[in-house]
Structures are given as structure tokens and as C-alpha cells.
Design a protein around this motif. Structure first.
Motif, short mmCIF file in Angstrom:
data_model
loop_
_atom_site.label_atom_id
_atom_site.label_comp_id
_atom_site.label_asym_id
_atom_site.label_seq_id
_atom_site.Cartn_x
_atom_site.Cartn_y
_atom_site.Cartn_z
N UNK A 1 0.81 -1.23 0.00
CA UNK A 1 0.00 0.00 0.00
C UNK A 1 0.84 1.27 0.00
N UNK A 2 2.05 1.20 0.53
CA UNK A 2 2.86 2.42 0.63
C UNK A 2 3.92 2.52 -0.47
N UNK A 3 4.03 1.49 -1.31
CA UNK A 3 5.00 1.54 -2.41
C UNK A 3 4.58 2.57 -3.45
N UNK A 4 5.55 3.29 -3.94
CA UNK A 4 5.25 4.19 -5.03
C UNK A 4 5.05 3.37 -6.30
N UNK A 5 4.40 3.96 -7.27
CA UNK A 5 4.05 3.23 -8.50
C UNK A 5 5.28 2.66 -9.19
N UNK A 6 6.38 3.39 -9.20
CA UNK A 6 7.57 2.90 -9.92
C UNK A 6 8.28 1.77 -9.19
N UNK A 7 7.89 1.46 -7.95
CA UNK A 7 8.51 0.36 -7.20
C UNK A 7 7.69 -0.93 -7.24
N UNK A 8 6.49 -0.86 -7.75
CA UNK A 8 5.56 -2.00 -7.66
C UNK A 8 5.99 -3.21 -8.49
N UNK A 9 6.48 -2.98 -9.68
CA UNK A 9 6.90 -4.12 -10.51
C UNK A 9 8.06 -4.87 -9.87
N UNK A 10 9.03 -4.13 -9.33
CA UNK A 10 10.17 -4.76 -8.66
C UNK A 10 9.70 -5.54 -7.43
N UNK A 11 8.76 -4.98 -6.69
CA UNK A 11 8.21 -5.66 -5.52
C UNK A 11 7.58 -6.99 -5.91
N UNK A 12 6.75 -6.97 -6.96
CA UNK A 12 6.10 -8.20 -7.41
C UNK A 12 7.12 -9.22 -7.91
#
Length: 52
Positions: free
Chosen positions: A32-43
Motif C-alpha cells: 500500500x505504501x509503495x510508489x508506483x515505480x517500485x511496484x513491478x520490482x516488488x512483485x
């Protein structure tokens, strides 16, 4: 600052006490707190952790 070894030991000790539901909730809170540009790396990292 905390060195990596100490950080990982503490992380392991804390998460060993958590149920699956608590860990899922924690992952959702991070998401929920990840910025949009970090989401792909997180997944990508999440999938790698599960062997997928």
C-alpha cells in the motif's frame, strides 16, 4: 545504523513468531505504501521468494 547481519537476525526472530495471516497483512501494508515505480520490482521479488 544497523548492519545487515543484525538486521536479518532480528527480522528472522520477529517473523518466526508471526502466523501466515500476519505475514500476509504485513506484505499488504508494504504494498500500500509503495510508489508506483517500485511496484513491478516488488512483485518480481515476491514471485522470486516463492520460487515462481
Amino acid at each position: 545504523m544497523m548492519n545487515l547481519t543484525n538486521f536479518l537476525k532480528q527480522t528472522d526472530a520477529i517473523t518466526a513468531q508471526y502466523s501466515q495471516e500476519q505475514l500476509i497483512s504485513f506484505i499488504h501494508k508494504i504494498g500500500r505504501v509503495l510508489t508506483e515505480h517500485c511496484r513491478e520490482d516488488f512483485l518480481k521479488r515476491l514471485k522470486e521468494a516463492g520460487g515462481k
